[in-house]
Motif scaffolding. Structure first.
Motif, PDB file in Angstrom:
ATOM      1  N   UNK A 234     -17.408  -2.042  33.336  1.00  0.00           N
ATOM      2  CA  UNK A 234     -18.207  -1.647  34.509  1.00  0.00           C
ATOM      3  C   UNK A 234     -17.745  -2.365  35.765  1.00  0.00           C
ATOM      4  N   UNK A 235     -17.748  -1.642  36.889  1.00  0.00           N
ATOM      5  CA  UNK A 235     -17.252  -2.238  38.132  1.00  0.00           C
ATOM      6  C   UNK A 235     -18.374  -2.867  38.954  1.00  0.00           C
ATOM      7  N   UNK A 236     -19.562  -3.017  38.353  1.00  0.00           N
ATOM      8  CA  UNK A 236     -20.653  -3.681  39.054  1.00  0.00           C
ATOM      9  C   UNK A 236     -20.352  -5.172  39.169  1.00  0.00           C
ATOM     10  N   UNK A 237     -20.584  -5.710  40.339  1.00  0.00           N
ATOM     11  CA  UNK A 237     -20.322  -7.127  40.567  1.00  0.00           C
ATOM     12  C   UNK A 237     -21.435  -7.702  41.425  1.00  0.00           C
ATOM     13  N   UNK A 238     -22.202  -8.675  40.904  1.00  0.00           N
ATOM     14  CA  UNK A 238     -22.030  -9.218  39.562  1.00  0.00           C
ATOM     15  C   UNK A 238     -22.762  -8.378  38.511  1.00  0.00           C
ATOM     16  N   UNK A 239     -22.428  -8.609  37.259  1.00  0.00           N
ATOM     17  CA  UNK A 239     -23.097  -7.988  36.120  1.00  0.00           C
ATOM     18  C   UNK A 239     -24.033  -9.015  35.508  1.00  0.00           C
ATOM     19  N   UNK A 240     -25.315  -8.682  35.372  1.00  0.00           N
ATOM     20  CA  UNK A 240     -26.257  -9.615  34.749  1.00  0.00           C
ATOM     21  C   UNK A 240     -25.894  -9.822  33.286  1.00  0.00           C
ATOM     22  N   UNK A 241     -26.043 -11.056  32.820  1.00  0.00           N
ATOM     23  CA  UNK A 241     -25.637 -11.412  31.468  1.00  0.00           C
ATOM     24  C   UNK A 241     -26.368 -10.589  30.415  1.00  0.00           C
ATOM     25  N   UNK A 242     -27.584 -10.133  30.699  1.00  0.00           N
ATOM     26  CA  UNK A 242     -28.334  -9.348  29.719  1.00  0.00           C
ATOM     27  C   UNK A 242     -27.639  -8.039  29.371  1.00  0.00           C
ATOM     28  N   UNK A 243     -26.744  -7.575  30.232  1.00  0.00           N
ATOM     29  CA  UNK A 243     -26.021  -6.326  29.970  1.00  0.00           C
ATOM     30  C   UNK A 243     -24.668  -6.550  29.311  1.00  0.00           C
ATOM     31  N   UNK A 244     -24.275  -7.788  29.093  1.00  0.00           N
ATOM     32  CA  UNK A 244     -22.895  -8.041  28.687  1.00  0.00           C
ATOM     33  C   UNK A 244     -22.608  -7.576  27.263  1.00  0.00           C
ATOM     34  N   UNK A 245     -23.525  -7.788  26.319  1.00  0.00           N
ATOM     35  CA  UNK A 245     -23.255  -7.375  24.939  1.00  0.00           C
ATOM     36  C   UNK A 245     -23.145  -5.858  24.838  1.00  0.00           C
ATOM     37  N   UNK A 246     -24.037  -5.132  25.513  1.00  0.00           N
ATOM     38  CA  UNK A 246     -23.961  -3.674  25.486  1.00  0.00           C
ATOM     39  C   UNK A 246     -22.671  -3.193  26.153  1.00  0.00           C
ATOM     40  N   UNK A 258     -29.055   2.833  19.427  1.00  0.00           N
ATOM     41  CA  UNK A 258     -29.786   3.475  20.526  1.00  0.00           C
ATOM     42  C   UNK A 258     -30.265   2.471  21.577  1.00  0.00           C
ATOM     43  N   UNK A 259     -30.656   1.265  21.145  1.00  0.00           N
ATOM     44  CA  UNK A 259     -31.105   0.263  22.102  1.00  0.00           C
ATOM     45  C   UNK A 259     -29.966  -0.177  23.012  1.00  0.00           C
ATOM     46  N   UNK A 260     -28.784  -0.421  22.432  1.00  0.00           N
ATOM     47  CA  UNK A 260     -27.640  -0.834  23.238  1.00  0.00           C
ATOM     48  C   UNK A 260     -27.195   0.296  24.163  1.00  0.00           C
ATOM     49  N   UNK A 261     -27.258   1.530  23.672  1.00  0.00           N
ATOM     50  CA  UNK A 261     -26.915   2.664  24.532  1.00  0.00           C
ATOM     51  C   UNK A 261     -27.880   2.752  25.706  1.00  0.00           C
ATOM     52  N   UNK A 262     -29.163   2.450  25.462  1.00  0.00           N
ATOM     53  CA  UNK A 262     -30.137   2.477  26.542  1.00  0.00           C
ATOM     54  C   UNK A 262     -29.882   1.345  27.532  1.00  0.00           C
ATOM     55  N   UNK A 263     -29.387   0.207  27.049  1.00  0.00           N
ATOM     56  CA  UNK A 263     -29.022  -0.881  27.957  1.00  0.00           C
ATOM     57  C   UNK A 263     -27.862  -0.476  28.866  1.00  0.00           C
ATOM     58  N   UNK A 264     -26.886   0.255  28.328  1.00  0.00           N
ATOM     59  CA  UNK A 264     -25.782   0.741  29.154  1.00  0.00           C
ATOM     60  C   UNK A 264     -26.306   1.690  30.226  1.00  0.00           C
ATOM     61  N   UNK A 265     -27.217   2.584  29.832  1.00  0.00           N
ATOM     62  CA  UNK A 265     -27.828   3.496  30.806  1.00  0.00           C
ATOM     63  C   UNK A 265     -28.577   2.722  31.886  1.00  0.00           C
ATOM     64  N   UNK A 266     -29.345   1.708  31.460  1.00  0.00           N
ATOM     65  CA  UNK A 266     -30.111   0.903  32.407  1.00  0.00           C
ATOM     66  C   UNK A 266     -29.183   0.110  33.316  1.00  0.00           C
ATOM     67  N   UNK A 268     -26.232   0.948  34.407  1.00  0.00           N
ATOM     68  CA  UNK A 268     -25.686   1.828  35.433  1.00  0.00           C
ATOM     69  C   UNK A 268     -26.767   2.228  36.438  1.00  0.00           C
ATOM     70  N   UNK A 269     -27.971   2.445  35.949  1.00  0.00           N
ATOM     71  CA  UNK A 269     -29.069   2.820  36.835  1.00  0.00           C
ATOM     72  C   UNK A 269     -29.425   1.688  37.799  1.00  0.00           C
ATOM     73  N   UNK A 270     -29.335   0.452  37.305  1.00  0.00           N
ATOM     74  CA  UNK A 270     -29.738  -0.719  38.094  1.00  0.00           C
ATOM     75  C   UNK A 270     -28.569  -1.431  38.753  1.00  0.00           C
ATOM     76  N   UNK A 271     -27.386  -0.803  38.751  1.00  0.00           N
ATOM     77  CA  UNK A 271     -26.195  -1.385  39.380  1.00  0.00           C
ATOM     78  C   UNK A 271     -25.898  -2.787  38.856  1.00  0.00           C
ATOM     79  N   UNK A 272     -26.067  -2.967  37.549  1.00  0.00           N
ATOM     80  CA  UNK A 272     -25.712  -4.229  36.915  1.00  0.00           C
ATOM     81  C   UNK A 272     -26.758  -5.317  36.988  1.00  0.00           C
ATOM     82  N   UNK A 273     -27.915  -5.057  37.609  1.00  0.00           N
ATOM     83  CA  UNK A 273     -28.965  -6.066  37.717  1.00  0.00           C
ATOM     84  C   UNK A 273     -30.056  -5.792  36.690  1.00  0.00           C
TER      85      UNK A 273
END
Length: 326
Positions: A234-246, A258-266, A268-273
């Motif tokens: 992901x090109x979001x900068x910075x990326x919050x650590x909570x999104x790193x595993x997903x 499904x939970x990790x897929x939802x984290x990826x969706x979130x 992108x929706x939240x621009x990495x925050x």
């Protein structure tokens, strides 16, 4: 990458990375989450990989009981915890090369004894404070001293040595990648206390009070060997650590839930925050789904996850139903 602790507290970053939760959401309780969330988080990164056939292990320079991190990591899916005694470390503050060599010995043993793919986390310590003394004093780094301030110079010298140790480790991983390939995620758990004067000068003396400030900015890198990425980083900068595993699972094409897929969706929706997402309702909806599906137990009346597992097993024994039974 944006983390949620400064100058120390590796376990806080590690918890967020492994679980996809924001420690800052818990306020002053964040340093104690390895205690309060033990047996209350399901679907974490090591559990997902374990369910998909991986052996999961973590190597830590601390004792198993330190801040309850060993029991907590066990509860989220790590099969093997290698602590300071298991790796025969004389003390915790050693050069990073020591931990990489211990990891390579473990990897070699694993490949002889176990056909499963391996997920191994390695925690290292060399650049960590305190900086009053010169560690590994005989090691000279080109360009030193890096600062007129001894402690800042020592921190930078250790960082330079640590980068060299990591590069050597990556070169050995590349040489031994084999048919399965290898993926190495490197992440900064927190900034050093030695950076505080610089943070104050750039971000202001209230930087530690602001979760989105420069004080909590670190980094991550993803290296792959004989394993092409399935999706771009992901090109979001910075990326919050909570999104790193997903993000790791998504980019590397590793097993997703499904939970990790939802984290990826979130993400992108939240621009990495995560904690600071402008659409906080979207974050809360994600967390609500985790609670409602039994993946997250945040309330006192909720029984620990292992109790539910024991009850489920007892129910199966009594009724003779399969895992799909109602």
């Amino acid at each position: 990458m944006q983390v949620e602790t400064f100058g120390g507290g590796t376990w806080i970053t590690n918890l967020s990375l492994m679980t996809g939760l924001s420690a800052t959401d818990f306020g002053w309780r964040s340093p104690y989450l390895t205690i309060t969330l033990q047996d209350k988080v399901a679907g974490a990164l090591p559990e997902i990989l374990a369910r998909c056939g991986y052996r999961t292990a973590v190597m830590t320079p601390m004792d198993f009981t330190f801040v309850n991190e060993g029991p907590f990591l066990k509860s989220i899916g790590f099969e093997t915890i290698l602590d300071i005694k298991d790796i025969a470390a004389p003390f915790y503050h050693l050069r990073d090369d020591f931990y990489y060599r211990a990891a390579e010995a473990f990897i070699a043993r694993h490949r002889k004894e176990d056909a499963r793919p391996l997920f191994l986390e390695i925690e290292t310590m060399f650049p960590h404070s305190p900086y009053e003394g010169r560690m590994e004093p005989e090691l000279k780094v080109e360009g030193e001293p890096f600062s007129d301030d001894f402690q800042a110079g020592e921190y930078l010298r250790r960082m330079a040595i640590a980068r060299g140790d990591l590069q050597a480790f990556l070169e050995r991983r590349e040489a031994e990648a084999g048919k399965r390939g290898a993926v190495v995620l490197e992440f900064g758990d927190h900034q050093s206390s030695a950076t505080k004067p610089l943070v104050d000068a750039i971000a202001g003396e209230d930087a530690l009070a602001r979760p989105d400030s420069l004080a909590y900015r670190t980094f991550y890198t993803l290296s792959t060997f004989n394993h092409p990425l399935r999706h771009p980083i992901p090109d979001t900068a910075p990326l919050d650590v909570a999104f790193l595993s997903a993000s790791l699972l998504d980019a590397a094409g590793l097993p997703m839930s499904p939970m990790m897929a939802d984290l990826v969706r979130l993400r992108d929706h939240c621009s990495g925050r995560f904690h600071g997402c402008r659409d906080r309702a979207a974050v809360d909806a994600h967390l609500r789904k985790r609670v409602d599906s039994g993946l997250l137990h945040l309330f006192p009346q909720a029984a620990p996850l292992h109790v539910h597992a024991e009850r489920l097993q007892l129910s199966k024994t009594r009724t003779g139903t399969s895992g799909d039974g109602r």
